[in-house]
Design a protein around this motif. Structure first.
Motif, PDB file in Angstrom:
ATOM      1  N   UNK A 151     102.999 -79.414  11.337  1.00 17.81           N
ATOM      2  CA  UNK A 151     103.894 -78.303  11.656  1.00 17.81           C
ATOM      3  C   UNK A 151     103.174 -76.966  11.608  1.00 17.81           C
ATOM      4  N   UNK A 152     102.022 -76.917  10.931  1.00 17.51           N
ATOM      5  CA  UNK A 152     101.333 -75.636  10.799  1.00 17.51           C
ATOM      6  C   UNK A 152     100.044 -75.577  11.607  1.00 17.51           C
ATOM      7  N   UNK A 153      99.882 -76.506  12.543  1.00 18.85           N
ATOM      8  CA  UNK A 153      98.608 -76.573  13.248  1.00 18.85           C
ATOM      9  C   UNK A 153      98.561 -75.641  14.459  1.00 18.85           C
ATOM     10  N   UNK A 154      99.639 -74.922  14.736  1.00 25.51           N
ATOM     11  CA  UNK A 154      99.673 -74.089  15.934  1.00 25.51           C
ATOM     12  C   UNK A 154      98.665 -72.963  15.856  1.00 25.51           C
ATOM     13  N   UNK A 155      98.580 -72.301  14.709  1.00 27.03           N
ATOM     14  CA  UNK A 155      97.684 -71.154  14.612  1.00 27.03           C
ATOM     15  C   UNK A 155      96.609 -71.324  13.538  1.00 27.03           C
ATOM     16  N   UNK A 156      96.431 -72.534  13.055  1.00 23.55           N
ATOM     17  CA  UNK A 156      95.389 -72.773  12.053  1.00 23.55           C
ATOM     18  C   UNK A 156      95.057 -74.259  12.042  1.00 23.55           C
ATOM     19  N   UNK A 157      93.970 -74.616  11.382  1.00 25.22           N
ATOM     20  CA  UNK A 157      93.585 -76.022  11.345  1.00 25.22           C
ATOM     21  C   UNK A 157      94.571 -76.826  10.497  1.00 25.22           C
ATOM     22  N   UNK A 158      94.629 -78.131  10.754  1.00 24.20           N
ATOM     23  CA  UNK A 158      95.598 -78.973  10.057  1.00 24.20           C
ATOM     24  C   UNK A 158      95.226 -79.197   8.602  1.00 24.20           C
ATOM     25  N   UNK A 159      93.925 -79.220   8.288  1.00 20.60           N
ATOM     26  CA  UNK A 159      93.501 -79.530   6.927  1.00 20.60           C
ATOM     27  C   UNK A 159      93.571 -78.341   5.995  1.00 20.60           C
ATOM     28  N   UNK A 160      94.745 -77.788   5.776  1.00 25.18           N
ATOM     29  CA  UNK A 160      94.912 -76.616   4.927  1.00 25.18           C
ATOM     30  C   UNK A 160      94.791 -77.023   3.458  1.00 25.18           C
ATOM     31  N   UNK A 161      93.820 -76.409   2.756  1.00 20.51           N
ATOM     32  CA  UNK A 161      93.589 -76.728   1.350  1.00 20.51           C
ATOM     33  C   UNK A 161      93.454 -78.229   1.141  1.00 20.51           C
ATOM     34  N   UNK A 162      92.786 -78.914   2.047  1.00 17.16           N
ATOM     35  CA  UNK A 162      92.525 -80.336   1.875  1.00 17.16           C
ATOM     36  C   UNK A 162      93.555 -81.212   2.546  1.00 17.16           C
ATOM     37  N   UNK A 202      98.210 -82.119   2.770  1.00 14.24           N
ATOM     38  CA  UNK A 202      99.558 -81.869   2.246  1.00 14.24           C
ATOM     39  C   UNK A 202      99.681 -82.541   0.879  1.00 14.24           C
ATOM     40  N   UNK A 203     100.572 -82.064   0.043  1.00 16.11           N
ATOM     41  CA  UNK A 203     100.624 -82.512  -1.346  1.00 16.11           C
ATOM     42  C   UNK A 203     100.881 -84.015  -1.453  1.00 16.11           C
ATOM     43  N   UNK A 204     101.715 -84.598  -0.560  1.00 22.83           N
ATOM     44  CA  UNK A 204     101.984 -86.031  -0.673  1.00 22.83           C
ATOM     45  C   UNK A 204     100.764 -86.854  -0.280  1.00 22.83           C
ATOM     46  N   UNK A 205      99.954 -86.344   0.657  1.00 23.45           N
ATOM     47  CA  UNK A 205      98.727 -87.043   1.026  1.00 23.45           C
ATOM     48  C   UNK A 205      97.692 -86.890  -0.087  1.00 23.45           C
ATOM     49  N   UNK A 206      97.671 -85.717  -0.725  1.00 23.57           N
ATOM     50  CA  UNK A 206      96.821 -85.508  -1.898  1.00 23.57           C
ATOM     51  C   UNK A 206      97.035 -86.640  -2.898  1.00 23.57           C
ATOM     52  N   UNK A 207      98.296 -86.834  -3.287  1.00 25.52           N
ATOM     53  CA  UNK A 207      98.635 -87.803  -4.328  1.00 25.52           C
ATOM     54  C   UNK A 207      98.300 -89.223  -3.889  1.00 25.52           C
ATOM     55  N   UNK A 208      98.640 -89.556  -2.659  1.00 23.33           N
ATOM     56  CA  UNK A 208      98.409 -90.896  -2.119  1.00 23.33           C
ATOM     57  C   UNK A 208      96.925 -91.235  -2.107  1.00 23.33           C
ATOM     58  N   UNK A 209      96.139 -90.361  -1.527  1.00 27.47           N
ATOM     59  CA  UNK A 209      94.698 -90.551  -1.404  1.00 27.47           C
ATOM     60  C   UNK A 209      94.037 -90.559  -2.784  1.00 27.47           C
ATOM     61  N   UNK A 210      94.469 -89.642  -3.636  1.00 24.52           N
ATOM     62  CA  UNK A 210      93.888 -89.505  -4.975  1.00 24.52           C
ATOM     63  C   UNK A 210      94.058 -90.790  -5.793  1.00 24.52           C
ATOM     64  N   UNK A 211      95.274 -91.324  -5.821  1.00 27.13           N
ATOM     65  CA  UNK A 211      95.512 -92.505  -6.630  1.00 27.13           C
ATOM     66  C   UNK A 211      94.841 -93.744  -6.045  1.00 27.13           C
ATOM     67  N   UNK A 212      94.752 -93.830  -4.718  1.00 24.09           N
ATOM     68  CA  UNK A 212      94.039 -94.947  -4.104  1.00 24.09           C
ATOM     69  C   UNK A 212      92.575 -94.931  -4.522  1.00 24.09           C
ATOM     70  N   UNK A 267      86.766 -85.389  -7.261  1.00 24.54           N
ATOM     71  CA  UNK A 267      86.560 -84.022  -7.756  1.00 24.54           C
ATOM     72  C   UNK A 267      87.069 -83.001  -6.747  1.00 24.54           C
ATOM     73  N   UNK A 268      86.758 -83.223  -5.477  1.00 25.90           N
ATOM     74  CA  UNK A 268      87.191 -82.296  -4.431  1.00 25.90           C
ATOM     75  C   UNK A 268      88.710 -82.291  -4.278  1.00 25.90           C
ATOM     76  N   UNK A 269      89.324 -83.474  -4.294  1.00 26.65           N
ATOM     77  CA  UNK A 269      90.776 -83.561  -4.138  1.00 26.65           C
ATOM     78  C   UNK A 269      91.483 -82.928  -5.330  1.00 26.65           C
ATOM     79  N   UNK A 270      90.938 -83.120  -6.525  1.00 28.94           N
ATOM     80  CA  UNK A 270      91.540 -82.514  -7.722  1.00 28.94           C
ATOM     81  C   UNK A 270      91.541 -80.997  -7.600  1.00 28.94           C
ATOM     82  N   UNK A 271      90.439 -80.449  -7.104  1.00 22.92           N
ATOM     83  CA  UNK A 271      90.334 -79.000  -6.927  1.00 22.92           C
ATOM     84  C   UNK A 271      91.367 -78.500  -5.923  1.00 22.92           C
TER      85      UNK A 271
END
Length: 245
Positions: free
Chosen positions: A180-191, A193-203, A229-233
């Protein structure tokens, strides 16, 4: 209500050669038309967790989780195609179903790797869910021999090699929730989205706990530690932004 829900869950069991291997995505007359008459990997995870948490005396069934893990692992080795394009190694199926082959007079598993899904998106998250459910099974049952099986270790390494590859961070299939935010910026904002953070991190965390440091395992563990380490940051930044807003 809990008992009714459990009875419905038991009715949704899918059997292959006499063994339960998963549950139907939905039980209604339109399920087949919507492709919901299959076992979806991500949909089965909460049901599998329920089967692990419920006592055996009350109908708990850890064996369905074990069978599911092994059957989806078997399907991982299949050739994966979406609209004439072949997917890479490591991709887990989005779903599968059991069909009876009248010619050979036997049951067969048919996997879908996103070809029947909305938008025909490759199921990148299926591998994450598979790792999380595998770890949940071993932790709940203490049957660590499952995760130590050579074929299970190999399947886990294939998933890790895929998600730790260069460029995977910015694959649209991983970041689609933030589109939803890729119109005027890249999709990978701060790594992520929070739900993908958690999913990827725990895997990654669970893989780190189960992966045997033999042969190429040591190198994978180093790559996992670096990515964790990067995802935690990035998670701290994302959580801080959410709290601020």
């Amino acid at each position: 209500m809990m008992e009714e829900a459990w009875e419905t869950l038991l009715k949704s069991y899918v059997y292959y050669k006499g063994l339960p291997v998963g549950t139907l995505a939905a039980m209604n007359p339109t399920a087949e038309a919507l492709n919901y008459n299959q076992v979806f990997v991500r949909d089965f995870v909460p049901r599998g967790l329920a089967c692990l948490m419920r006592p055996a005396s009350a109908g708990g069934d850890p064996e369905i989780v074990k069978n599911f893990v092994l059957k989806t692992l078997h399907l991982q080795d299949w050739e994966k195609r979406i609209v004439n394009f072949t997917l890479g190694e490591g991709v887990m199926p989005a779903s599968f179903k059991v069909l009876y082959d009248s010619h050979r007079q036997r049951e067969t598993l048919v996997a879908d790797f996103g070809g029947s899904a909305i938008g025909m998106v490759a199921p990148v998250d299926s591998g994450f869910w598979w790792i999380i459910l595998l770890r949940s099974y071993t932790k709940c049952t203490h049957h660590y021999t499952l995760s130590e099986m050579p074929e299970v270790q190999r399947g886990m390494k294939l998933i890790l090699n895929l998600c730790l590859s260069d460029g995977f961070d910015t694959f649209p299939t991983l970041l689609c929730a933030d589109g939803c935010s890729m119109i005027d910026r890249r999709m990978g904002i701060y790594g992520y989205p929070i739900e993908i953070h958690a999913h990827f991190y725990f895997a990654l965390r669970y893989s780190r706990q189960m992966l045997k440091p033999e042969r190429d395992g040591k190198e994978l563990i180093k790559r996992i530690d670096k990515r964790i380490t990067a995802i935690s940051y990035h998670s701290e930044i994302t959580t801080g932004l959410i709290s601020h807003n």
